[in-house]
Write an enzyme that holds these catalytic residues in place. Structure first.
Site, PDB file in Angstrom:
ATOM      1  N   SER A 141      13.377  16.442  21.967  1.00 51.44           N
ATOM      2  CA  SER A 141      14.061  17.686  22.545  1.00 51.44           C
ATOM      3  C   SER A 141      15.926  18.140  22.323  1.00 51.44           C
ATOM      4  CB  SER A 141      14.093  17.975  24.165  1.00 51.44           C
ATOM      5  OG  SER A 141      15.380  18.620  24.361  1.00 51.44           O
ATOM      6  N   TYR A 154      16.596  14.658  32.278  1.00 46.38           N
ATOM      7  CA  TYR A 154      15.159  14.874  31.178  1.00 46.38           C
ATOM      8  C   TYR A 154      15.999  14.840  29.967  1.00 46.38           C
ATOM      9  CZ  TYR A 154      13.020  17.798  27.802  1.00 46.38           C
ATOM     10  OH  TYR A 154      11.816  18.942  27.258  1.00 46.38           O
TER      11      TYR A 154
HETATM   12  P1  NAD Z   1       3.277  21.795  28.400  1.00 49.01           P
HETATM   13  O1  NAD Z   1       3.198  22.024  29.975  1.00 49.01           O
HETATM   14  O2  NAD Z   1       2.399  23.200  28.527  1.00 49.01           O
HETATM   15  O3  NAD Z   1       2.063  20.836  27.882  1.00 49.01           O
HETATM   16  C1  NAD Z   1       2.316  19.316  28.570  1.00 49.01           C
HETATM   17  C2  NAD Z   1       1.244  18.306  28.849  1.00 49.01           C
HETATM   18  O4  NAD Z   1       1.313  17.153  28.686  1.00 49.01           O
HETATM   19  C3  NAD Z   1       0.872  19.296  29.992  1.00 49.01           C
HETATM   20  O5  NAD Z   1      -0.415  19.799  28.977  1.00 49.01           O
HETATM   21  C4  NAD Z   1       0.230  17.610  30.782  1.00 49.01           C
HETATM   22  O6  NAD Z   1      -0.396  17.792  31.325  1.00 49.01           O
HETATM   23  C5  NAD Z   1       0.845  16.443  29.870  1.00 49.01           C
HETATM   24  N1  NAD Z   1       1.221  15.401  30.782  1.00 49.01           N
HETATM   25  C6  NAD Z   1       2.587  15.678  31.607  1.00 49.01           C
HETATM   26  N2  NAD Z   1       2.152  13.899  32.126  1.00 49.01           N
HETATM   27  C7  NAD Z   1       0.974  13.351  31.553  1.00 49.01           C
HETATM   28  C8  NAD Z   1       1.232  11.791  31.974  1.00 49.01           C
HETATM   29  N3  NAD Z   1       1.422  11.362  32.403  1.00 49.01           N
HETATM   30  N4  NAD Z   1      -0.327  11.968  30.619  1.00 49.01           N
HETATM   31  C9  NAD Z   1      -0.162  12.293  29.807  1.00 49.01           C
HETATM   32  N5  NAD Z   1      -0.304  13.903  29.769  1.00 49.01           N
HETATM   33  C10 NAD Z   1       0.478  14.214  30.804  1.00 49.01           C
HETATM   34  O7  NAD Z   1       4.716  21.868  27.887  1.00 49.01           O
HETATM   35  P2  NAD Z   1       5.463  21.930  26.308  1.00 49.01           P
HETATM   36  O8  NAD Z   1       6.276  22.992  26.315  1.00 49.01           O
HETATM   37  O9  NAD Z   1       4.262  21.754  25.164  1.00 49.01           O
HETATM   38  O10 NAD Z   1       5.932  20.834  26.107  1.00 49.01           O
HETATM   39  C11 NAD Z   1       5.052  19.454  25.444  1.00 49.01           C
HETATM   40  C12 NAD Z   1       6.338  18.468  24.785  1.00 49.01           C
HETATM   41  O11 NAD Z   1       7.552  19.112  24.332  1.00 49.01           O
HETATM   42  C13 NAD Z   1       6.791  17.936  26.135  1.00 49.01           C
HETATM   43  O12 NAD Z   1       7.737  15.817  25.362  1.00 49.01           O
HETATM   44  C14 NAD Z   1       8.646  18.065  26.118  1.00 49.01           C
HETATM   45  O13 NAD Z   1       9.425  17.653  26.833  1.00 49.01           O
HETATM   46  C15 NAD Z   1       9.201  18.971  24.986  1.00 49.01           C
HETATM   47  N6  NAD Z   1       9.597  19.943  24.892  1.00 49.01           N
HETATM   48  C16 NAD Z   1       9.545  21.346  25.223  1.00 49.01           C
HETATM   49  C17 NAD Z   1       9.967  22.685  25.061  1.00 49.01           C
HETATM   50  C18 NAD Z   1      10.050  24.375  25.556  1.00 49.01           C
HETATM   51  O14 NAD Z   1      11.148  24.860  25.337  1.00 49.01           O
HETATM   52  N7  NAD Z   1       8.683  23.785  25.484  1.00 49.01           N
HETATM   53  C19 NAD Z   1      11.825  21.730  24.637  1.00 49.01           C
HETATM   54  C20 NAD Z   1      11.836  21.094  24.086  1.00 49.01           C
HETATM   55  C21 NAD Z   1      10.619  19.809  24.027  1.00 49.01           C
END
Ligand code: NAD
Length: 252
Positions: A141, A154
């Protein structure tokens, strides 16, 4: 590697939602076989249905549990050989440092950082054992690259992922395993909706030079590039896909 069939399966943690699910769509379009690893059977089934995949391509797996991860990686690699992994499983947390409990801090590190480590190590051991090459893409991130307020836990987890990416790229490069990270800016997903208040959204829209949130597909395309042979000489990179946020200077 001789006459071996080219490995084609990609394990995507957090694959039932958001960036992970979009990556599965993108990889399918490039002829890969995505496997989804996530927490709940129901969301995995829905995601597999959406992708037109058999439901056994969704595996219930908690990335913070070593046994669960070992089993999942073995299952994925048993069929088409493991070409790569995407560490997208993650949980969000936005709270000032002084109000963050040790319990919450550890919980965020446990899933985001230790989880990515456990999955990457399982894949690396398997590739080593079999003498195969592979590719790892970690989703970190921009909050792992700068001091966004509220991101003590985070941001530390994501900064840790960035550094782990550099070390593993160095250690695994000699066996043909590339390790890279994508550092997304703000992306409208269920995870972001939990922590992005109206005020936070306004700030992102003002501070990102492109003036908007990114889409899951924009992240997925960068992940697909890094996983594929198009990036065959790219190793140990942290690619910010953030509309210019991390490198922006004064805007007024
Ligand atoms: P999301 O919530 O749509 O997807 C995350 C998924 O991870 C979910 O389906 C959840 O069930 C799964 N998950 C959580 N804990 C888990 C575990 N212990 N074991 C297996 N699966 C697990 O969110 P997203 O935005 O698609 O996030 C994906 C990645 O992108 C994350 O690592 C997040 O930190 C990163 N990210 C997101 C953003 C944003 O703005 N959305 C920005 C920077 C980084």
């Amino acid at each position: 590697m001789g006459n071996k069939i080219k490995a084609n399966a990609i394990a995507i943690t957090g694959g039932a939602s958001g960036i992970g699910l979009a990556t599965a769509h993108s990889l399918l379009g490039r002829g890969y076989e995505p496997w989804l690893l996530d927490l709940k059977r129901e969301t995995l089934d829905n995601a597999c249905d959406e992708l037109g995949l058999a439901r056994d391509r969704g595996i219930v797996c908690d990335v913070s549990d070593e046994v669960s991860v070992e089993q999942a990686i073995r299952t994925v690699s048993a069929n088409m050989g493991l070409a790569g992994i995407v560490n997208s499983a993650g949980i969000a947390f936005d709270r000032p440092a002084v109000e963050t409990s040790v319990e919450d801090f550890k919980r965020i590190l446990d899933v985001n950082l230790t989880g990515s480590f456990i999955v990457s190590r399982a894949a690396a051991r398997l590739w080593m054992e079999r003498g195969e090459a592979g590719s790892i893409v970690n989703i970190s991130s921009v909050s792992g690259l700068c001091g966004n307020k509220g991101r003590t836990a985070y941001g530390a987890s994501k900064g840790g992922i960035n550094l782990m990416t550099l070390v593993m790229a160095n250690e695994l490069g000699p066996i043909g395993v590339r390790v890279n990270a994508v550092a997304p800016g703000p992306i409208d997903t269920p995870l972001a909706r939990v922590v992005h208040t109206e005020d936070v959204r306004r700030q992102w829209n003002e501070r990102v030079p492109l003036g908007r949130y990114g889409t899951t597909d924009e992240i997925a395309r960068a992940v697909t590039f890094l996983l594929s042979d198009d990036a065959s000489y790219v190793n140990g990179q942290i690619l910010a896909v953030d509309g210019g946020f991390i490198n922006a200077g004064l805007s007024a």
